[in-house]
Write a protein that holds these residues in place. Structure first.
Motif, short mmCIF file in Angstrom:
data_model
loop_
_atom_site.label_atom_id
_atom_site.label_comp_id
_atom_site.label_asym_id
_atom_site.label_seq_id
_atom_site.Cartn_x
_atom_site.Cartn_y
_atom_site.Cartn_z
N VAL A 128 0.86 -1.17 0.00
CA VAL A 128 0.00 0.00 0.00
C VAL A 128 0.90 1.23 0.00
CG1 VAL A 128 -1.96 -1.17 1.08
CG2 VAL A 128 -0.21 -0.11 2.53
N SER A 129 0.30 2.40 0.10
CA SER A 129 1.08 3.63 -0.07
C SER A 129 1.67 4.14 1.24
CB SER A 129 0.23 4.71 -0.72
OG SER A 129 -0.87 5.03 0.10
N TRP A 130 2.10 3.26 2.09
CA TRP A 130 2.81 3.66 3.30
C TRP A 130 4.27 3.93 2.98
CZ3 TRP A 130 0.59 -0.74 6.76
CH2 TRP A 130 -0.50 -0.25 7.51
N ASP A 131 4.84 4.90 3.67
CA ASP A 131 6.28 5.06 3.63
C ASP A 131 6.86 4.21 4.77
OD1 ASP A 131 5.92 6.52 6.02
OD2 ASP A 131 6.39 8.45 5.10
N ALA A 132 8.16 4.28 5.01
CA ALA A 132 8.81 3.43 6.01
C ALA A 132 8.29 3.69 7.43
CB ALA A 132 10.32 3.63 5.97
N ALA A 133 7.73 4.89 7.66
CA ALA A 133 7.20 5.23 8.98
C ALA A 133 5.71 4.92 9.10
CB ALA A 133 7.45 6.71 9.27
N GLU A 134 5.16 4.19 8.12
CA GLU A 134 3.74 3.82 8.08
C GLU A 134 2.82 5.03 7.96
OE1 GLU A 134 2.42 0.81 10.88
OE2 GLU A 134 4.40 -0.13 10.82
N VAL A 135 3.30 6.05 7.27
CA VAL A 135 2.50 7.23 6.96
C VAL A 135 1.98 7.06 5.53
CG1 VAL A 135 2.54 9.73 6.60
CG2 VAL A 135 3.80 8.71 8.52
N VAL A 180 -0.42 4.83 -6.23
CA VAL A 180 0.11 3.80 -7.13
C VAL A 180 1.63 3.93 -7.22
CG1 VAL A 180 0.20 3.05 -9.55
CG2 VAL A 180 -2.00 3.52 -8.48
N GLU A 181 2.10 5.16 -7.39
CA GLU A 181 3.54 5.40 -7.46
C GLU A 181 4.24 4.86 -6.21
OE1 GLU A 181 6.66 9.17 -7.83
OE2 GLU A 181 4.50 9.55 -7.73
N GLN A 182 3.71 5.16 -5.02
CA GLN A 182 4.33 4.70 -3.78
C GLN A 182 4.29 3.17 -3.68
OE1 GLN A 182 6.01 6.63 -1.54
NE2 GLN A 182 6.65 4.71 -0.61
N CYS A 183 3.21 2.56 -4.12
CA CYS A 183 3.13 1.09 -4.11
C CYS A 183 4.25 0.50 -4.96
CB CYS A 183 1.78 0.61 -4.62
SG CYS A 183 0.37 0.95 -3.55
N TYR A 184 4.45 1.03 -6.15
CA TYR A 184 5.51 0.53 -7.03
C TYR A 184 6.89 0.76 -6.41
CZ TYR A 184 2.96 -0.96 -11.19
OH TYR A 184 2.18 -1.66 -12.07
N THR A 213 11.62 -1.58 -3.52
CA THR A 213 12.42 -1.77 -2.30
C THR A 213 12.42 -3.23 -1.88
OG1 THR A 213 12.01 0.49 -1.56
CG2 THR A 213 12.64 -1.10 0.14
N ALA A 214 11.25 -3.85 -1.89
CA ALA A 214 11.14 -5.25 -1.49
C ALA A 214 11.91 -6.16 -2.46
CB ALA A 214 9.68 -5.66 -1.43
N LEU A 215 11.81 -5.87 -3.75
CA LEU A 215 12.54 -6.67 -4.75
C LEU A 215 14.05 -6.56 -4.52
CD1 LEU A 215 10.47 -5.74 -7.92
CD2 LEU A 215 10.67 -8.04 -6.93
N ALA A 216 14.53 -5.35 -4.28
CA ALA A 216 15.97 -5.16 -4.05
C ALA A 216 16.45 -5.97 -2.86
CB ALA A 216 16.28 -3.68 -3.85
#
Length: 135
Positions: free
Chosen positions: A35-42, A53-57, A62-65
């Motif tokens: 979902v569109s959370w950043d690392a701080a769950e915002v 959508v951009e944040q999800c991608y 990040t997860a793929l890396a």
């Protein structure tokens, strides 16, 4: 590369994605719905489908890396959009394009787009999951 994308004759040729991915790698990577959370769950982009959508991608990148993979290794995407209607397609494509530019990729694996009634919290408009195959 472990993934080959194909648009078989006899099926529609869709510019946004390919109809088939053929995987030949040996390591499977399953990315939970992002979902569109950043690392701080915002929540990033509250009320803005393209930004979410951009944040999800970006989160998928990040997860793929972390798994030693990239979007070049993604065999399939599942996209869940709250209250989907076709008029939301431009915002969806804008978010994908912006993320692709930031990631330096052309994310065109097969994808399933599903309209859903709701996600985990009301602020989230989209959730995207990915499956990757790595040599």
């Amino acid at each position: 590369m472990a993934i080959t994308f194909v648009n078989p004759g006899g099926l529609p040729k869709i510019d946004a994605y390919r109809q088939v991915s053929i995987a030949s790698g040996s390591k499977l990577v399953f990315i939970a719905g992002q979902v569109s959370w950043d690392a701080a769950e915002v929540t990033v982009g509250e009320g803005d489908l393209a930004a979410q959508v951009e944040q999800c991608y970006l989160n998928i990148g990040t997860a793929l890396a972390e798994a030693g993979a990239s979007f070049d290794d993604v065999a399939k995407l599942n996209i869940h959009v709250v209250d989907w209607t076709p008029d939301k397609m431009p915002a969806l494509m804008e978010g994908i394009s912006r993320a692709a530019a930031k990631l330096g990729v052309a994310p065109t694996p097969p994808a399933t787009l599903l309209g859903v009634a709701a996600l985990d919290i009301p602020e989230h408009l989209v959730e995207i999951e990915a499956t990757a195959v790595v040599d």
